[in-house]
Design an enzyme around this catalytic site. Structure first.
Site, PDB file in Angstrom:
ATOM      1  N   GLY A 234       0.830  -1.196   0.000  1.00  0.00           N
ATOM      2  CA  GLY A 234       0.000   0.000   0.000  1.00  0.00           C
ATOM      3  C   GLY A 234       0.864   1.244   0.000  1.00  0.00           C
ATOM      4  O   GLY A 234       2.010   1.221  -0.443  1.00  0.00           O
ATOM      5  N   SER A 235       0.308   2.321   0.537  1.00  0.00           N
ATOM      6  CA  SER A 235       0.996   3.611   0.444  1.00  0.00           C
ATOM      7  C   SER A 235       2.031   3.763   1.566  1.00  0.00           C
ATOM      8  O   SER A 235       1.871   3.194   2.652  1.00  0.00           O
ATOM      9  CB  SER A 235      -0.044   4.729   0.526  1.00  0.00           C
ATOM     10  OG  SER A 235      -0.748   4.610   1.744  1.00  0.00           O
ATOM     11  N   GLU A 254       5.576  -3.310   0.896  1.00  0.00           N
ATOM     12  CA  GLU A 254       5.646  -3.053  -0.554  1.00  0.00           C
ATOM     13  C   GLU A 254       4.916  -1.738  -0.784  1.00  0.00           C
ATOM     14  O   GLU A 254       3.682  -1.705  -0.767  1.00  0.00           O
ATOM     15  CB  GLU A 254       4.970  -4.193  -1.329  1.00  0.00           C
ATOM     16  CG  GLU A 254       5.646  -5.546  -1.175  1.00  0.00           C
ATOM     17  CD  GLU A 254       6.931  -5.667  -1.992  1.00  0.00           C
ATOM     18  OE1 GLU A 254       7.185  -4.808  -2.860  1.00  0.00           O
ATOM     19  OE2 GLU A 254       7.675  -6.623  -1.751  1.00  0.00           O
ATOM     20  N   LEU A 255       5.673  -0.652  -0.984  1.00  0.00           N
ATOM     21  CA  LEU A 255       5.057   0.679  -0.968  1.00  0.00           C
ATOM     22  C   LEU A 255       5.137   1.359  -2.338  1.00  0.00           C
ATOM     23  O   LEU A 255       5.317   0.703  -3.352  1.00  0.00           O
ATOM     24  CB  LEU A 255       5.716   1.516   0.138  1.00  0.00           C
ATOM     25  CG  LEU A 255       5.781   0.814   1.515  1.00  0.00           C
ATOM     26  CD1 LEU A 255       6.514   1.659   2.534  1.00  0.00           C
ATOM     27  CD2 LEU A 255       4.399   0.446   2.033  1.00  0.00           C
ATOM     28  N   GLU A 382       4.233  10.565  -5.628  1.00  0.00           N
ATOM     29  CA  GLU A 382       3.641   9.478  -6.409  1.00  0.00           C
ATOM     30  C   GLU A 382       2.293   9.943  -6.970  1.00  0.00           C
ATOM     31  O   GLU A 382       1.383  10.292  -6.216  1.00  0.00           O
ATOM     32  CB  GLU A 382       3.434   8.245  -5.529  1.00  0.00           C
ATOM     33  CG  GLU A 382       2.866   7.084  -6.314  1.00  0.00           C
ATOM     34  CD  GLU A 382       2.614   5.829  -5.466  1.00  0.00           C
ATOM     35  OE1 GLU A 382       2.291   5.960  -4.276  1.00  0.00           O
ATOM     36  OE2 GLU A 382       2.738   4.730  -6.018  1.00  0.00           O
TER      37      GLU A 382
HETATM   38  P1  NAP Z   1      -3.488   2.330   1.144  1.00  0.00           P
HETATM   39  O1  NAP Z   1      -4.449   3.435   1.248  1.00  0.00           O
HETATM   40  O2  NAP Z   1      -2.185   2.463   1.846  1.00  0.00           O
HETATM   41  O3  NAP Z   1      -4.266   1.008   1.626  1.00  0.00           O
HETATM   42  C1  NAP Z   1      -3.687  -0.255   1.579  1.00  0.00           C
HETATM   43  C2  NAP Z   1      -4.350  -1.154   2.605  1.00  0.00           C
HETATM   44  O4  NAP Z   1      -4.038  -0.686   3.925  1.00  0.00           O
HETATM   45  C3  NAP Z   1      -5.871  -1.163   2.513  1.00  0.00           C
HETATM   46  O5  NAP Z   1      -6.334  -2.476   2.782  1.00  0.00           O
HETATM   47  C4  NAP Z   1      -6.264  -0.199   3.615  1.00  0.00           C
HETATM   48  O6  NAP Z   1      -7.566  -0.387   4.092  1.00  0.00           O
HETATM   49  C5  NAP Z   1      -5.244  -0.553   4.668  1.00  0.00           C
HETATM   50  N1  NAP Z   1      -5.057   0.451   5.725  1.00  0.00           N
HETATM   51  C6  NAP Z   1      -5.305   1.789   5.657  1.00  0.00           C
HETATM   52  N2  NAP Z   1      -5.002   2.367   6.841  1.00  0.00           N
HETATM   53  C7  NAP Z   1      -4.559   1.383   7.664  1.00  0.00           C
HETATM   54  C8  NAP Z   1      -4.104   1.346   9.012  1.00  0.00           C
HETATM   55  N3  NAP Z   1      -4.024   2.441   9.760  1.00  0.00           N
HETATM   56  N4  NAP Z   1      -3.728   0.155   9.544  1.00  0.00           N
HETATM   57  C9  NAP Z   1      -3.773  -0.973   8.816  1.00  0.00           C
HETATM   58  N5  NAP Z   1      -4.215  -1.002   7.527  1.00  0.00           N
HETATM   59  C10 NAP Z   1      -4.584   0.160   6.955  1.00  0.00           C
HETATM   60  O7  NAP Z   1      -3.123   2.026  -0.386  1.00  0.00           O
HETATM   61  P2  NAP Z   1      -4.083   1.930  -1.647  1.00  0.00           P
HETATM   62  O8  NAP Z   1      -4.600   3.292  -1.956  1.00  0.00           O
HETATM   63  O9  NAP Z   1      -5.042   0.813  -1.495  1.00  0.00           O
HETATM   64  O10 NAP Z   1      -3.009   1.499  -2.759  1.00  0.00           O
HETATM   65  C11 NAP Z   1      -2.194   2.429  -3.389  1.00  0.00           C
HETATM   66  C12 NAP Z   1      -0.785   2.431  -2.837  1.00  0.00           C
HETATM   67  O11 NAP Z   1      -0.259   1.118  -2.837  1.00  0.00           O
HETATM   68  C13 NAP Z   1       0.164   3.234  -3.722  1.00  0.00           C
HETATM   69  O12 NAP Z   1       1.026   3.998  -2.916  1.00  0.00           O
HETATM   70  C14 NAP Z   1       0.931   2.156  -4.469  1.00  0.00           C
HETATM   71  O13 NAP Z   1       2.185   2.543  -4.959  1.00  0.00           O
HETATM   72  C15 NAP Z   1       1.038   1.112  -3.425  1.00  0.00           C
HETATM   73  N6  NAP Z   1       1.303  -0.191  -4.045  1.00  0.00           N
HETATM   74  C16 NAP Z   1       2.547  -0.741  -3.899  1.00  0.00           C
HETATM   75  C17 NAP Z   1       2.836  -1.951  -4.514  1.00  0.00           C
HETATM   76  C18 NAP Z   1       4.172  -2.614  -4.381  1.00  0.00           C
HETATM   77  O14 NAP Z   1       4.255  -3.812  -4.658  1.00  0.00           O
HETATM   78  N7  NAP Z   1       5.206  -1.926  -3.973  1.00  0.00           N
HETATM   79  C19 NAP Z   1       1.860  -2.582  -5.275  1.00  0.00           C
HETATM   80  C20 NAP Z   1       0.608  -1.978  -5.394  1.00  0.00           C
HETATM   81  C21 NAP Z   1       0.333  -0.793  -4.767  1.00  0.00           C
HETATM   82  P3  NAP Z   1      -8.798   0.501   3.481  1.00  0.00           P
HETATM   83  O15 NAP Z   1      -8.933   0.083   2.060  1.00  0.00           O
HETATM   84  O16 NAP Z   1      -9.934   0.115   4.332  1.00  0.00           O
HETATM   85  O17 NAP Z   1      -8.399   1.940   3.618  1.00  0.00           O
END
Ligand code: NAP
Length: 479
Positions: A234-235, A254-255, A382
């Site tokens: 995630g982010s 993995e960010l 990003e």
């Molecule tokens: P995100 O907002 O960080 O959410 C990822 C996951 O974390 C979701 O399941 C989210 O739940 C959960 N989450 C949010 N706040 C949390 C907390 N305080 N404690 C525990 N879990 C929490 O990311 P996204 O918008 O879904 O995805 C986009 C990001 O992922 C981008 O930055 C992208 O670059 C990154 N990404 C990285 C890779 C890699 O392999 N490096 C691959 C794909 C994506 P909710 O959905 O309920 O908010």
């Protein structure tokens, strides 16, 4: 045409039972806004039971012979292949991902589970030459790789199947039990994976799925001492918050990234241009290794730009269920508005918008900017949107320095046939992967994959994820 997904009530998989919750949330088709699923939201008790069930199932699953784990994961791979159309249609609708990329994601997950099945049969340690130390003389030493226990997988919206597969496949292969919390916007694919794993023969409690917001369900899982490892994609801000909250747990992070790719004058533009278009705009730019910063040598910049804009103009922006769709909607309107505002801000600061940038609800038309500067948001943060910035450079060393000038470090691409330049880039760009004669977006699912700097900690790519999800246990025998 893909099979339609009826708005169906879903349940969560906890301890081998499909359970309902007191509260529910709706999942919408990101293009039409239509409700396509109603999903229970896990409360604290449900999360507690899911972790408890995983804990209870651990002794049995961790002792299940490798050949049985192999068979189960192989069957899961076959079942995913069998249901490819139906699952792709769910991804298409809940993530807004164009049909061809949704079908491609299922095909990749089929492979990820196949790699995981195979990996289950080759998890091993090695012997240690104890007598290399005088104190070790006369002793026998070796180490084992042991599963860590309960692994929590917290996953993003942009690859709701394959990024889940990258955690669940290796995790189960290694003998861990799992609790999955998928992104709240895309839980249907994860729940479907639960059904498939159950059908494949994963015993009750070994794999659990709980849905709910990151701030509640994600946080409860993160803080629970019965969880031994958190595998997060995630982010960066959420990743950092999880590390702070997790305490003494193993973590893989993995960010994000603001990926850069360099195009040298000797590049084959017939190959590079279409590849750069796909790399910038596939999945509406919502890929962690999407091409965001494109550095093109001055001598070819005008030809490259002309062809790049022409090819982008031909992209079909439409309902992702249409088989020839290239670009669908973004995950939500707020994200599309944010990206639109970044484009407007860059233009106000002197950048030129060559094409796209128009927004209709969640849909943002593929945008190309030039005349950008390193400190503009579109360059230094990003974007995670169908938005790419083109920069003309003079020397290769300058281009490499600019790609490296980023707080992130996931992957980078370099189009060159000059081996010395390729190796210069490999040496000077601090990223998890450098792709020569391709863009930052290249990935196959068994290669080591992950980032440096703000892009994360640890690596995925099945064998490497298994390493992250096992502990080394040293054995010394004094005969
Ligand atoms: P995100 O907002 O960080 O959410 C990822 C996951 O974390 C979701 O399941 C989210 O739940 C959960 N989450 C949010 N706040 C949390 C907390 N305080 N404690 C525990 N879990 C929490 O990311 P996204 O918008 O879904 O995805 C986009 C990001 O992922 C981008 O930055 C992208 O670059 C990154 N990404 C990285 C890779 C890699 O392999 N490096 C691959 C794909 C994506 P909710 O959905 O309920 O908010």
């Amino acid at each position: 045409m893909a099979e339609n997904v009826a708005a169906k009530p879903c349940r969560l998989l906890i301890g081998g039972k499909w359970v309902e919750g007191k509260e529910t949330m709706t999942v919408i088709d990101k293009y039409t806004g239509e409700t396509i699923g109603v999903v229970p939201v896990a409360d604290r008790g449900m999360v507690d039971r899911a972790i408890g069930a995983a804990r209870e199932a651990f002794p049995g699953w961790s002792r299940t012979p490798a050949h049985r784990r192999f068979r189960i994961l192989e069957k899961a791979s076959h079942l995913l292949a069998k249901h490819q159309e139906e699952i792709a249609s769910t991804i298409c609708r809940e993530a807004g991902k164009a049909w061809k990329y949704s079908a491609g994601e299922v095909a990749r997950a089929v492979e990820t589970f196949q790699f995981s099945a195979e990996e289950a049969k080759r998890i091993h340690g090695e012997t240690v030459p104890m007598d290399a130390s005088t104190a070790g003389e006369g002793r026998v030493g070796f180490y084992l790789r042991c599963p860590v226990g309960v692994v929590a997988a917290i996953t993003p919206f942009n690859f709701p199947l394959n990024l889940v597969a990258h955690k669940v496949g290796p995790g189960l292969a290694a003998g861990n039990t799992m609790v999955l919390k998928p992104a709240s916007t895309t839980p249907l694919t994860a729940i479907r994976l639960g059904e498939i794993l159950e059908e494949a023969g994963v015993p009750p409690g070994v794999f659990n799925v709980v849905v709910g917001s990151g701030g509640t369900v994600g946080d409860w899982i993160t803080a629970d001492p019965r969880v031994s490892k958190i595998s997060f994609t995630g982010s960066p801000p959420v990743g950092e918050a999880i590390i702070r909250r997790a305490g003494l747990k193993k973590v893989t992070m993995e960010l994000g990234n603001n990926s850069g790719t360099i195009v040298e004058p000797d590049a084959d533009l017939d190959a590079a241009v279409p590849r750069c278009v796909v790399s910038a705009f596939a999945n509406s730019g919502q890929v962690c290794i999407s091409l965001q910063r494109l550095y093109v040598h001055r001598s070819i910049a005008s030809e490259f730009t002309k062809r790049f804009v022409e090819a982008t103009a031909k992209l079909k922006v439409s309902n992702p269920l249409e088989k020839d769709c290239d670009v669908g909607p973004m995950i939500d309107e707020g994200e599309a508005k944010r990206a639109e505002a970044w484009i407007k801000e860059a233009v106000a600061e002197g950048a030129k918008l060559l094409i796209g940038g128009k927004r209709e609800g969640r849909v943002l038309y593929p945008a190309i900017l030039t005349g950008v500067r390193a400190e503009m948001k579109v360059m230094c943060q990003e974007a995670f949107a169908p938005l790419v910035s083109l920069y003309e450079y003079e020397t290769f060393e300058d281009a490499v320095r600019m790609v490296e000038d980023s707080p992130y470090g996931l992957q980078a691409g370099v189009y060159t046939n000059d081996l010395r330049k390729a190796m210069y880039a490999v040496e000077h760009i601090n990223v998890g992967g450098v792709m020569i004669n391709d863009t930052s977006i290249f990935r196959v699912d068994h290669m080591p994959y992950g980032g440096n700097k703000m892009s994360g900690l640890g690596r995925e790519g099945v064998r490497f994820a298994v390493e992250e999800m096992t502990n080394i246990k040293m054995v010394m025998i004094k005969p």
